[in-house]
Design an enzyme around this catalytic site. Structure first.
Site, mmCIF file in Angstrom:
data_model
loop_
_atom_site.group_PDB
_atom_site.id
_atom_site.type_symbol
_atom_site.label_atom_id
_atom_site.label_comp_id
_atom_site.label_asym_id
_atom_site.label_seq_id
_atom_site.Cartn_x
_atom_site.Cartn_y
_atom_site.Cartn_z
ATOM 1 N N GLY A 39 0.798 -1.216 0.000
ATOM 2 C CA GLY A 39 0.000 0.000 0.000
ATOM 3 C C GLY A 39 0.829 1.263 0.000
ATOM 4 N N HIS A 450 -32.229 18.642 -4.621
ATOM 5 C CA HIS A 450 -32.423 19.601 -3.527
ATOM 6 C C HIS A 450 -32.978 18.880 -2.310
ATOM 7 C CE1 HIS A 450 -33.519 23.323 -1.484
ATOM 8 N NE2 HIS A 450 -34.693 22.764 -1.209
#
Length: 471
Positions: A39, A450
């Site tokens: 990693g 929204h």
């Protein structure tokens, strides 16, 4: 000599392990050489553990301001050791995940430090404590070798990190205790994220930046907004200033700061974080003997990751800026697809987003207003503040700004720059728009849900064309 591979990748960071998995998907025989942690820096000492620390700071901040939300919280405190333990646990979990992905895709992991001895050949010096039964030291062959060794913190002469009073991000990520005072040298993403974390937790923080603007790669207006927010939080900021000398004592450092007008001052703090950039890990790989071209500490590559030496490739931080994990991943995919005989799209670095996970968050893609004008564009600029957004107000996050830059002639979106809550998640909408060569017309006609923070993006586009509704 082990059986030859199609590809051997030196380094298992985001670029290296992603390249390995994509190579395996394409049917190539592939191995990764890693000397310490699967990693790489990003997962173990960079992107991921810092976000875990910043999440703890964010939650602590909300506890401190519980009354703003009609809540009460008593005896608020923290355990720095526990915060660090959580951060390291997050990294460990993902480290194991990378190992599982490589195993799933039948990628061999060779534990050790690699040196390329000739085109297609490398020697690995075994790690001290490799996993049981793992491949280790020896000679290996591959038709293609990809250098993905990442980068390390840059050290300035006379201000070299000592792991005690002068820290890099390694030490700043695992403090024994919270320093009462902290001097941060450099205001890029790394410096500002640590300044934000430590200030939120209670340290007195001073940031010193040699350039006139903090967050130098960001749009001037966005950086100015962020600076105002940081200073409101109590972070002291000195721009156009540099640390010229550091004197260490048993429990503190005293730095001499010189400003652009030649004046000097001394600042003392318990710790100093050196965050003045990074330099590619190009040493000890045999690159110089092979004649691989380098420039300013990075390997020189073409658009698909090739170096000037056949069969030797490079990706990620070691291949130069922007030094971002997502850039490394994409470069890795491009390189192995080219190796496999495909014809990948070349990377457009102008469309790579950058994110800084401080409070407030900052995110951007494309040209700043200044850069767009310098490039000769006649621009339209749209701006929309978070105070005009219902969701931002409901969240208690009314301070923020979205800024969009368009080519007045064609309507092309040239850049987008955001500061405020969750903007590191919002920026990808603009990234996709730019990659699709979207103009203002498509963005204006798109329906945004929204109530969401994403409506600020829509309103910023509308603003550029004199059509903003909520401001």
């Amino acid at each position: 000599m082990a059986a030859p591979y199609d590809v051997i990748i030196i380094g298992s960071g985001p670029g290296g392990y992603v390249a390995a998995i994509r190579a395996a998907q394409l049917g190539l025989k592939v191995a990764v050489v890693e000397k310490s942690h699967l990693g790489g820096i990003c997962l173990n000492w960079g992107c991921i553990p810092t976000k875990a620390l910043l999440r703890s700071a964010e939650v602590y901040h909300y506890f401190e301001h519980a009354s703003d939300y009609g809540l009460s919280a008593e005896k608020i405190g923290f355990d720095m050791a526990a915060i660090t333990k959580r951060s390291r646990g997050v990294s460990a979990q993902l480290n194991q995940g990378v190992g599982g992905l490589l195993k799933k895709n039948k990628v061999d992991v060779i534990w050790g430090s690699a040196e390329i001895t000739a085109p297609g050949k490398l020697t690995v010096k075994a790690s001290e404590n490799p996993p049981k039964g793992a491949l280790g030291g020896g000679d290996y062959e591959a038709k293609n070798i990809i250098v993905a060794t990442g980068a390390r913190p840059r050290a300035l002469p006379g201000i070299e990190p000592d792991k005690k009073q002068i820290w890099t991000y390694f030490e700043a990520m695992v403090p024994d205790s919270l320093p009462k005072s902290l001097l941060v040298m450099g205001s890029g993403a790394i410096g500002i994220e640590f300044a934000s974390f430590y200030r939120t937790m209670g340290s007195e923080v001073t940031v010193v930046e040699v350039l006139p603007q903090i967050l130098p790669v960001e749009d001037e207006e966005i950086a100015a907004h962020a600076r105002k927010r940081f200073e409101k939080q109590g972070i002291k900021i000195l721009t156009g200033a540099k640390v010229t000398k550091v004197v260490k004592s048993a429990n503190s450092v005293t730095a001499t700061i010189e400003t652009a007008d030649g004046k000097t001052q001394e600042i003392s703090a318990e710790k100093l974080i050196s965050a003045v950039g990074v330099v590619g890990n190009i040493e000890g790989l045999g690159l110089e003997k092979l004649g691989v071209k380098t420039d300013r500490g990075c390997v020189v590559i073409d658009g698909i990751g090739k170096t000037n030496v056949p069969g030797v490739w490079a990706i990620g931080d070691v291949a130069g800026p922007p030094m971002l994990a997502h850039k490394a991943e994409h470069e890795g995919v491009i390189a192995v697809e080219a190796i496999a005989g495909l014809h990948p799209h070349l990377m457009d670095k102008a469309k790579i987003p950058g994110c800084t996970y401080c409070n407030p968050q900052i995110a951007s893609v494309g040209l700043t207003e200044k850069k767009a004008k310098e490039a000769g564009y006649d621009v339209r600029v749209g701006k929309f503040p978070f105070i005009g957004n219902g969701k931002a107000i409901a969240l208690g996050e009314p301070e923020g700004l979205v800024k969009t830059i368009f080519d007045k002639k064609t309507g092309q979106l040239l850049g987008a720059h955001l500061v405020g809550a969750e903007v590191t998640e919002l920026i990808q909408g603009f990234v996709i728009a730019m990659n699709l060569e979207t103009t203002e017309e498509e963005l204006i006609n798109a329906v945004f849900p929204h109530p969401t923070l994403s409506e600020t993006m829509h309103e910023s586009v509308l603003s550029a064309y004199g059509r903003a509704i909520h401001i």
